[in-house]
Design an enzyme around this catalytic site. Structure first.
Site, PDB file in Angstrom:
ATOM      1  N   LYS A  77       2.392   2.269  -5.108  1.00 13.56           N
ATOM      2  CA  LYS A  77       3.108   1.787  -6.300  1.00 13.56           C
ATOM      3  C   LYS A  77       2.345   2.087  -7.577  1.00 13.56           C
ATOM      4  CE  LYS A  77       3.402  -2.375  -4.617  1.00 13.56           C
ATOM      5  NZ  LYS A  77       2.940  -2.077  -3.237  1.00 13.56           N
ATOM      6  N   GLY A  78       1.003   2.052  -7.502  1.00 18.22           N
ATOM      7  CA  GLY A  78       0.217   2.283  -8.705  1.00 18.22           C
ATOM      8  C   GLY A  78       0.513   3.633  -9.329  1.00 18.22           C
ATOM      9  N   LYS A  79       0.513   4.670  -8.506  1.00 17.23           N
ATOM     10  CA  LYS A  79       0.789   6.004  -9.029  1.00 17.23           C
ATOM     11  C   LYS A  79       2.196   6.094  -9.595  1.00 17.23           C
ATOM     12  CE  LYS A  79       1.534  10.820  -7.823  1.00 17.23           C
ATOM     13  NZ  LYS A  79       1.362  11.939  -6.878  1.00 17.23           N
ATOM     14  N   ASP A 128       0.817  -1.221   0.000  1.00 18.24           N
ATOM     15  CA  ASP A 128       0.000   0.000   0.000  1.00 18.24           C
ATOM     16  C   ASP A 128       0.845   1.262   0.000  1.00 18.24           C
ATOM     17  OD1 ASP A 128      -2.439  -1.582   0.321  1.00 18.24           O
ATOM     18  OD2 ASP A 128      -1.810  -1.839   2.394  1.00 18.24           O
ATOM     19  N   GLN A 133       2.118  -5.833  -3.273  1.00 19.49           N
ATOM     20  CA  GLN A 133       2.385  -5.867  -1.841  1.00 19.49           C
ATOM     21  C   GLN A 133       3.739  -5.198  -1.544  1.00 19.49           C
ATOM     22  OE1 GLN A 133       1.219  -9.206  -3.235  1.00 19.49           O
ATOM     23  NE2 GLN A 133      -0.745  -8.224  -2.951  1.00 19.49           N
ATOM     24  N   GLY A 136      -4.222  -3.885  -4.736  1.00 20.96           N
ATOM     25  CA  GLY A 136      -5.068  -2.799  -5.211  1.00 20.96           C
ATOM     26  C   GLY A 136      -4.220  -1.592  -5.507  1.00 20.96           C
ATOM     27  N   HIS A 137      -4.110  -1.239  -6.766  1.00 16.86           N
ATOM     28  CA  HIS A 137      -3.292  -0.100  -7.168  1.00 16.86           C
ATOM     29  C   HIS A 137      -4.209   1.028  -7.624  1.00 16.86           C
ATOM     30  CE1 HIS A 137       0.369  -2.925  -8.002  1.00 16.86           C
ATOM     31  NE2 HIS A 137       0.054  -2.822  -6.720  1.00 16.86           N
ATOM     32  N   ASN A 163      -5.402  -9.696  -4.780  1.00 16.16           N
ATOM     33  CA  ASN A 163      -5.272  -9.142  -3.424  1.00 16.16           C
ATOM     34  C   ASN A 163      -4.572  -7.790  -3.448  1.00 16.16           C
ATOM     35  OD1 ASN A 163      -2.912 -10.489  -4.274  1.00 16.16           O
ATOM     36  ND2 ASN A 163      -2.262 -10.952  -2.200  1.00 16.16           N
ATOM     37  N   ARG A 175      -6.460   0.854   7.309  1.00 15.67           N
ATOM     38  CA  ARG A 175      -5.068   0.461   7.499  1.00 15.67           C
ATOM     39  C   ARG A 175      -4.566   0.915   8.854  1.00 15.67           C
ATOM     40  NH1 ARG A 175      -3.932   2.851   1.600  1.00 15.67           N
ATOM     41  NH2 ARG A 175      -4.660   1.063   0.368  1.00 15.67           N
ATOM     42  N   LEU A 199       3.950  12.578   1.224  1.00 18.78           N
ATOM     43  CA  LEU A 199       4.595  13.558   2.105  1.00 18.78           C
ATOM     44  C   LEU A 199       3.590  14.617   2.534  1.00 18.78           C
ATOM     45  CD1 LEU A 199       7.250  14.592   3.387  1.00 18.78           C
ATOM     46  CD2 LEU A 199       7.621  15.906   1.282  1.00 18.78           C
ATOM     47  N   ASP A 200       2.608  14.899   1.684  1.00 16.45           N
ATOM     48  CA  ASP A 200       1.610  15.917   1.983  1.00 16.45           C
ATOM     49  C   ASP A 200       0.771  15.588   3.219  1.00 16.45           C
ATOM     50  OD1 ASP A 200       0.793  13.890  -0.065  1.00 16.45           O
ATOM     51  OD2 ASP A 200      -1.202  14.690   0.363  1.00 16.45           O
TER      52      ASP A 200
END
Length: 437
Positions: free
Chosen positions: A16-18, A13, A235, A40-41, A38, A316, A343-344
């Protein structure tokens, strides 16, 4: 030519998708090399949110070929629904293209799926749910991923290529259900029948047939042709079946080493490994999490960070950044650069803490131990926070001084260069310091 592996450097989590979506604008091929639905990006492009579970995160770039390699486990129902949704939303067309005289199944279109990828079947999901309802639950997504990988290791798995041939699929399905029947009975459940599964999954196979091929050849040819290849993990390092917080791990190799086996290329082909870390830490499911925050500070990170699972919606667990765990991930993966996300979320805090070591039964530790992680007491370094919003920043110099100091301090503590800083969910809300390719 470059072959870049993108791995999660925490408990998954990490965003990684972005990051894969950003890097894909320079990639010719993007390969998902492990895990299943399992994962989710989540991508946000021009305010539009896209959640992917199986299709590689680079799919929104029209010129990039997307590969689901043999290291993955594929739930055909989930994959087909995902394909239908993103096509219906007009985000892309996934129709396969064929070359004249080419054999059926030798996919040439945007999406290629390995004929050797193992299939997640209804019985896997039943077993997963039954186990998670018992005392030995570890907090899986209940998507059947673990039991599918168990079948793979036990040499009784069913692969996507099997779904293309009834004579091959049916006897394997019967044997697989017979193998799981005693387990289901012991857990107080009941498996689907052969008739419940056979025709439905043969139909799934027919729909996927044009995309199914030898993806290892596609990846090898791309490397040989000098193309840019991005290998996308699922993951995170701390969930790796060999190197993670066992037994609270996933069932696959999530580290950079798993990319070679999962995609079907040799380790000498890898030119760079990029690790993804949040500016803080999160974890879903059970297992040790030394820096977890249980009070208002943890709730604040969860709400501002939108820390709810993209696959299950579960909240989470949130905590401060764990430097010994991050250093461990850098070492295990051979990470050459880190991408820091979210970071925001730390904006508005007077102080930010970072775990720089532990105490275990009164003894100081600077490295992550093998076991007894539940007894670790984190030792923190406190850094000054910043009040300003940073989502508008587009360069490192535009960040508030204390935010820059935080990034620099993490580089020093982790012993690894930070090559990208994400300061918002959208693709544009990014500061890229070092190119991936």
């Amino acid at each position: 030519m470059a072959v870049v592996v993108v791995v999660g450097a925490q408990w998954g989590d990490e965003g990684k998708g972005k990051i894969v979506d950003l890097y894909t604008q320079h990639a010719d091929v993007v390969v998902r090399y492990g895990g299943g639905a399992n994962a989710g990006h989540t991508l946000v492009v021009n305010g539009e949110k896209v959640v992917l579970h199986l299709i590689p995160s680079g799919v929104l770039h029209a010129s990039t070929r997307c590969v689901l390699a043999q290291g993955t486990v594929v739930d055909p129902a989930v994959l087909l629904a995902e394909m239908d949704e993103i096509t219906a939303r007009g985000l892309l067309a996934l129709s396969p293209k064929h070359v004249a005289g080419q054999a059926p199944g030798a996919a040439q279109g945007r999406l290629a799926i390995s004929d050797r990828a193992h299939v997640v079947l209804p019985q896997h999901q039943v077993i997963d749910r039954l186990r998670e309802a018992g005392a030995s639950a570890i907090g899986t997504t209940k998507r059947g991923i673990g039991p599918a990988y168990e079948d793979k290791a036990a040499r009784r798995g069913i692969r996507l290529g099997d779904l293309l041939d009834r004579k091959r699929f049916e006897p394997k399905l019967i044997a697989n259900l017979e193998a799981w029947a005693p387990v289901a009975k012991a857990l107080g459940g009941e498996l689907p029948s052969v008739a419940d599964v056979l025709d439905i999954y043969l139909a799934h196979g027919d729909r996927l047939r044009p995309y199914v091929c030898d993806t290892a050849r596609i990846v090898a040819d791309a490397v040989a042709d000098g193309k840019n290849v991005l290998l996308e993990g699922a993951q995170g390092t701390m969930l790796d079946v060999d190197h993670g917080t066992y037994p609270y791990v996933t069932s696959s190799s999530t580290t950079a080493g798993g990319a070679c086996a999962g995609a079907g290329i040799g380790p000498t082909a890898i030119t760079r490994v990029i690790g993804i870390t949040k500016a803080y830490a999160t974890r879903v499911g059970g297992g040790p999490f030394p820096t977890e925050l249980h009070g208002p500070e943890g709730e604040r990170l969860r709400e501002l960070g939108g820390e709810y699972g993209a696959t299950t919606g579960r909240p989470r667990r949130c905590g401060w950044l764990d430097i010994p765990a991050l250093r461990y991930a850098v070492r295990i993966n051979g990470i050459g650069a880190l991408a820091m996300t979210k970071l925001d979320v730390l904006s508005g805090l007077d102080e930010v803490r970072v775990c720089v070591g532990y105490e275990l039964h009164g003894k100081p530790l600077s490295d992550l131990p093998f076991d007894d992680l539940e007894s670790l007491v984190p030792v923190y370094e406190t850094l000054p926070g910043w009040r300003e919003s940073i989502t508008h920043c587009r360069s490192i110099d535009a960040l508030p001084a204390k935010a820059r100091d935080y990034v620099t301090r993490i580089e020093t503590l982790a012993g690894c260069k930070i090559g990208l800083v994400s300061i918002g969910a959208d693709r544009a809300e990014t500061i890229q310091l070092v190119p991936a390719f």
